[in-house]
Design a protein around this motif. Structure first.
Motif, PDB file in Angstrom:
ATOM      1  N   PHE A  72       0.835  -1.190   0.000  1.00  0.00           N
ATOM      2  CA  PHE A  72       0.000   0.000   0.000  1.00  0.00           C
ATOM      3  C   PHE A  72       0.875   1.248   0.000  1.00  0.00           C
ATOM      4  CE2 PHE A  72      -2.598  -3.246   2.024  1.00  0.00           C
ATOM      5  CZ  PHE A  72      -3.746  -3.153   1.256  1.00  0.00           C
ATOM      6  N   VAL A  73       0.468   2.228  -0.820  1.00  0.00           N
ATOM      7  CA  VAL A  73       1.121   3.532  -0.870  1.00  0.00           C
ATOM      8  C   VAL A  73       0.036   4.565  -0.622  1.00  0.00           C
ATOM      9  CG1 VAL A  73       2.369   5.165  -2.321  1.00  0.00           C
ATOM     10  CG2 VAL A  73       2.807   2.712  -2.542  1.00  0.00           C
ATOM     11  N   VAL A  74       0.247   5.420   0.374  1.00  0.00           N
ATOM     12  CA  VAL A  74      -0.727   6.474   0.675  1.00  0.00           C
ATOM     13  C   VAL A  74      -0.320   7.723  -0.089  1.00  0.00           C
ATOM     14  CG1 VAL A  74      -1.813   7.868   2.466  1.00  0.00           C
ATOM     15  CG2 VAL A  74      -1.202   5.483   2.946  1.00  0.00           C
ATOM     16  N   ALA A  75      -1.225   8.202  -0.922  1.00  0.00           N
ATOM     17  CA  ALA A  75      -0.954   9.394  -1.733  1.00  0.00           C
ATOM     18  C   ALA A  75      -1.031  10.654  -0.877  1.00  0.00           C
ATOM     19  CB  ALA A  75      -1.968   9.476  -2.877  1.00  0.00           C
ATOM     20  N   LEU A  76      -0.368  11.699  -1.350  1.00  0.00           N
ATOM     21  CA  LEU A  76      -0.436  12.992  -0.684  1.00  0.00           C
ATOM     22  C   LEU A  76      -1.826  13.585  -0.852  1.00  0.00           C
ATOM     23  CD1 LEU A  76       2.927  14.542  -1.940  1.00  0.00           C
ATOM     24  CD2 LEU A  76       2.473  13.460   0.277  1.00  0.00           C
ATOM     25  N   ARG A  77      -2.262  14.320   0.171  1.00  0.00           N
ATOM     26  CA  ARG A  77      -3.554  15.009   0.059  1.00  0.00           C
ATOM     27  C   ARG A  77      -3.419  16.181  -0.903  1.00  0.00           C
ATOM     28  NH1 ARG A  77      -7.754  14.607   3.248  1.00  0.00           N
ATOM     29  NH2 ARG A  77      -6.597  13.942   5.060  1.00  0.00           N
ATOM     30  N   SER A  78      -2.271  16.850  -0.855  1.00  0.00           N
ATOM     31  CA  SER A  78      -1.952  17.941  -1.779  1.00  0.00           C
ATOM     32  C   SER A  78      -0.431  18.007  -1.852  1.00  0.00           C
ATOM     33  CB  SER A  78      -2.536  19.270  -1.268  1.00  0.00           C
ATOM     34  OG  SER A  78      -1.846  19.674  -0.111  1.00  0.00           O
ATOM     35  N   GLN A  79       0.089  18.957  -2.588  1.00  0.00           N
ATOM     36  CA  GLN A  79       1.537  19.083  -2.718  1.00  0.00           C
ATOM     37  C   GLN A  79       2.218  19.394  -1.389  1.00  0.00           C
ATOM     38  OE1 GLN A  79       3.021  18.088  -5.258  1.00  0.00           O
ATOM     39  NE2 GLN A  79       1.398  18.042  -6.751  1.00  0.00           N
ATOM     40  N   ILE A  80       1.480  19.963  -0.456  1.00  0.00           N
ATOM     41  CA  ILE A  80       2.104  20.353   0.810  1.00  0.00           C
ATOM     42  C   ILE A  80       1.590  19.550   2.000  1.00  0.00           C
ATOM     43  CG2 ILE A  80       2.622  22.689   0.052  1.00  0.00           C
ATOM     44  CD1 ILE A  80       0.090  23.599   1.543  1.00  0.00           C
ATOM     45  N   SER A  81       0.648  18.707   1.789  1.00  0.00           N
ATOM     46  CA  SER A  81       0.013  18.013   2.907  1.00  0.00           C
ATOM     47  C   SER A  81       0.151  16.499   2.789  1.00  0.00           C
ATOM     48  CB  SER A  81      -1.468  18.396   2.963  1.00  0.00           C
ATOM     49  OG  SER A  81      -2.123  17.658   3.961  1.00  0.00           O
ATOM     50  N   ALA A  82       1.079  15.922   3.551  1.00  0.00           N
ATOM     51  CA  ALA A  82       1.218  14.466   3.588  1.00  0.00           C
ATOM     52  C   ALA A  82       0.185  13.899   4.551  1.00  0.00           C
ATOM     53  CB  ALA A  82       2.616  14.082   4.040  1.00  0.00           C
ATOM     54  N   VAL A  83      -0.212  12.666   4.304  1.00  0.00           N
ATOM     55  CA  VAL A  83      -1.179  12.002   5.168  1.00  0.00           C
ATOM     56  C   VAL A  83      -0.430  10.963   5.992  1.00  0.00           C
ATOM     57  CG1 VAL A  83      -3.239  10.559   5.220  1.00  0.00           C
ATOM     58  CG2 VAL A  83      -3.015  12.344   3.494  1.00  0.00           C
ATOM     59  N   GLU A  84      -0.496  11.099   7.300  1.00  0.00           N
ATOM     60  CA  GLU A  84       0.122  10.127   8.201  1.00  0.00           C
ATOM     61  C   GLU A  84      -0.983   9.201   8.703  1.00  0.00           C
ATOM     62  OE1 GLU A  84       3.360   9.765   8.870  1.00  0.00           O
ATOM     63  OE2 GLU A  84       3.768  11.372   7.446  1.00  0.00           O
ATOM     64  N   VAL A  85      -0.864   7.932   8.391  1.00  0.00           N
ATOM     65  CA  VAL A  85      -1.892   6.986   8.831  1.00  0.00           C
ATOM     66  C   VAL A  85      -1.239   5.627   9.090  1.00  0.00           C
ATOM     67  CG1 VAL A  85      -2.531   6.391   6.460  1.00  0.00           C
ATOM     68  CG2 VAL A  85      -4.171   6.022   8.288  1.00  0.00           C
ATOM     69  N   ASP A  86      -1.674   4.984  10.154  1.00  0.00           N
ATOM     70  CA  ASP A  86      -1.194   3.652  10.508  1.00  0.00           C
ATOM     71  C   ASP A  86      -2.063   2.641   9.751  1.00  0.00           C
ATOM     72  OD1 ASP A  86      -0.270   1.346  11.671  1.00  0.00           O
ATOM     73  OD2 ASP A  86      -1.068   1.782  13.669  1.00  0.00           O
ATOM     74  N   LEU A  87      -1.452   1.864   8.870  1.00  0.00           N
ATOM     75  CA  LEU A  87      -2.198   0.939   8.008  1.00  0.00           C
ATOM     76  C   LEU A  87      -2.395  -0.451   8.620  1.00  0.00           C
ATOM     77  CD1 LEU A  87      -0.542   1.840   4.586  1.00  0.00           C
ATOM     78  CD2 LEU A  87      -2.645   2.745   5.579  1.00  0.00           C
ATOM     79  N   ASP A  88      -1.950  -0.660   9.859  1.00  0.00           N
ATOM     80  CA  ASP A  88      -2.055  -1.989  10.482  1.00  0.00           C
ATOM     81  C   ASP A  88      -3.486  -2.514  10.558  1.00  0.00           C
ATOM     82  OD1 ASP A  88       0.605  -2.443  10.838  1.00  0.00           O
ATOM     83  OD2 ASP A  88       0.647  -1.754  12.914  1.00  0.00           O
ATOM     84  N   ALA A  89      -4.460  -1.631  10.552  1.00  0.00           N
ATOM     85  CA  ALA A  89      -5.849  -2.053  10.712  1.00  0.00           C
ATOM     86  C   ALA A  89      -6.517  -2.447   9.392  1.00  0.00           C
ATOM     87  CB  ALA A  89      -6.657  -0.948  11.385  1.00  0.00           C
ATOM     88  N   ILE A  90      -5.793  -2.373   8.276  1.00  0.00           N
ATOM     89  CA  ILE A  90      -6.383  -2.766   6.995  1.00  0.00           C
ATOM     90  C   ILE A  90      -6.635  -4.273   7.003  1.00  0.00           C
ATOM     91  CG2 ILE A  90      -5.984  -3.048   4.513  1.00  0.00           C
ATOM     92  CD1 ILE A  90      -4.421  -0.498   4.520  1.00  0.00           C
ATOM     93  N   ARG A  91      -7.770  -4.665   6.508  1.00  0.00           N
ATOM     94  CA  ARG A  91      -8.090  -6.083   6.318  1.00  0.00           C
ATOM     95  C   ARG A  91      -8.134  -6.328   4.816  1.00  0.00           C
ATOM     96  NH1 ARG A  91     -13.250  -9.173   6.649  1.00  0.00           N
ATOM     97  NH2 ARG A  91     -12.554 -11.322   6.816  1.00  0.00           N
ATOM     98  N   VAL A  92      -7.304  -7.277   4.336  1.00  0.00           N
ATOM     99  CA  VAL A  92      -7.193  -7.554   2.902  1.00  0.00           C
ATOM    100  C   VAL A  92      -7.730  -8.955   2.639  1.00  0.00           C
ATOM    101  CG1 VAL A  92      -5.625  -7.687   0.938  1.00  0.00           C
ATOM    102  CG2 VAL A  92      -5.118  -6.115   2.816  1.00  0.00           C
ATOM    103  N   ILE A  93      -8.641  -9.046   1.678  1.00  0.00           N
ATOM    104  CA  ILE A  93      -9.280 -10.313   1.315  1.00  0.00           C
ATOM    105  C   ILE A  93      -9.029 -10.580  -0.164  1.00  0.00           C
ATOM    106  CG2 ILE A  93     -11.502 -11.521   1.072  1.00  0.00           C
ATOM    107  CD1 ILE A  93     -10.782 -11.019   3.956  1.00  0.00           C
ATOM    108  N   ALA A  94      -8.670 -11.811  -0.495  1.00  0.00           N
ATOM    109  CA  ALA A  94      -8.583 -12.257  -1.892  1.00  0.00           C
ATOM    110  C   ALA A  94      -9.733 -13.234  -2.110  1.00  0.00           C
ATOM    111  CB  ALA A  94      -7.249 -12.939  -2.164  1.00  0.00           C
ATOM    112  N   ARG A  95     -10.528 -12.995  -3.150  1.00  0.00           N
ATOM    113  CA  ARG A  95     -11.676 -13.858  -3.446  1.00  0.00           C
ATOM    114  C   ARG A  95     -11.454 -14.520  -4.798  1.00  0.00           C
ATOM    115  NH1 ARG A  95     -16.226 -10.460  -2.728  1.00  0.00           N
ATOM    116  NH2 ARG A  95     -16.055 -10.965  -0.535  1.00  0.00           N
ATOM    117  N   ASP A  96     -11.553 -15.867  -4.829  1.00  0.00           N
ATOM    118  CA  ASP A  96     -11.365 -16.583  -6.089  1.00  0.00           C
ATOM    119  C   ASP A  96     -12.663 -16.576  -6.897  1.00  0.00           C
ATOM    120  OD1 ASP A  96     -13.022 -18.625  -5.120  1.00  0.00           O
ATOM    121  OD2 ASP A  96     -11.394 -20.050  -4.817  1.00  0.00           O
ATOM    122  N   GLN A  97     -12.628 -17.206  -8.063  1.00  0.00           N
ATOM    123  CA  GLN A  97     -13.780 -17.181  -8.969  1.00  0.00           C
ATOM    124  C   GLN A  97     -14.957 -17.985  -8.435  1.00  0.00           C
ATOM    125  OE1 GLN A  97     -11.243 -18.504 -11.996  1.00  0.00           O
ATOM    126  NE2 GLN A  97     -10.840 -16.469 -12.802  1.00  0.00           N
TER     127      GLN A  97
END
Length: 167
Positions: free
Chosen positions: A64-89
């Motif tokens: 995961f890459v967190v994009a900047l909110r603007s040219q001067i505003s970085a977003v600081e966020v802890d990504l540990d709480a993301i839940r990622v699921i892969a679903r097959d066909q």
């Protein structure tokens, strides 16, 4: 799989060079492959009374890459709480585990194509995936990786319409 260990209760057998086996014990009990005896990347698919299915699998990484909110505003966020699921066909789901500050890992996905789904609701900063999320294709040969850009949710300023003076 030649050389795979097969178990039924306390009885064991080793598969011959064609993957055939003969194991004693109570015929009412299921037979299962000892996964430790399988070549790397292979997993057993449960017990059976006859043929024992095995599946080639591989690990996969979602970065995961967190994009900047603007040219001067970085977003600081802890990504540990993301839940990622892969679903097959077929609709079966696999969960990844967070293995780094911005990385989720699936340890053993069977060969196939998967759609990725993210639960971002527990994040402190509201984020959304950018654009269409690419499919994750596992071929059993190499570790696959997918990079996902997360955008901060846009901030909208709203000014209420001017109210008309009451006569």
């Amino acid at each position: 799989v030649p050389g795979a260990m097969v178990r039924r209760g306390t009885e064991t057998a080793i598969a011959d060079d064609r993957g055939r086996y003969r194991v004693g014990g109570d015929a009412r009990q299921l037979v299962a492959v000892d996964e430790a005896s399988l070549p790397e990347g292979w997993t057993g698919n449960g017990g059976s009374h006859g043929d024992l299915p095995v599946t080639l699998s591989a690990s996969a990484v979602v970065e995961f890459v967190v994009a900047l909110r603007s040219q001067i505003s970085a977003v600081e966020v802890d990504l540990d709480a993301i839940r990622v699921i892969a679903r097959d066909q077929s609709g079966r789901e696999w969960s990844a585990r967070m293995t780094g500050p911005s990385t989720a890992t699936f340890d053993a996905l069977p060969v196939g194509a998967y759609t990725l789904h993210f639960d971002l609701s527990a994040l402190r900063e509201p984020l959304v995936p950018r654009g269409p999320v690419p499919a994750l294709v596992v071929d059993g040969k190499d570790v696959r990786s997918v990079k996902i850009t997360l955008d901060p949710r846009p901030i909208r300023m709203w000014t209420p319409p001017a109210s008309k003076p009451t006569p």
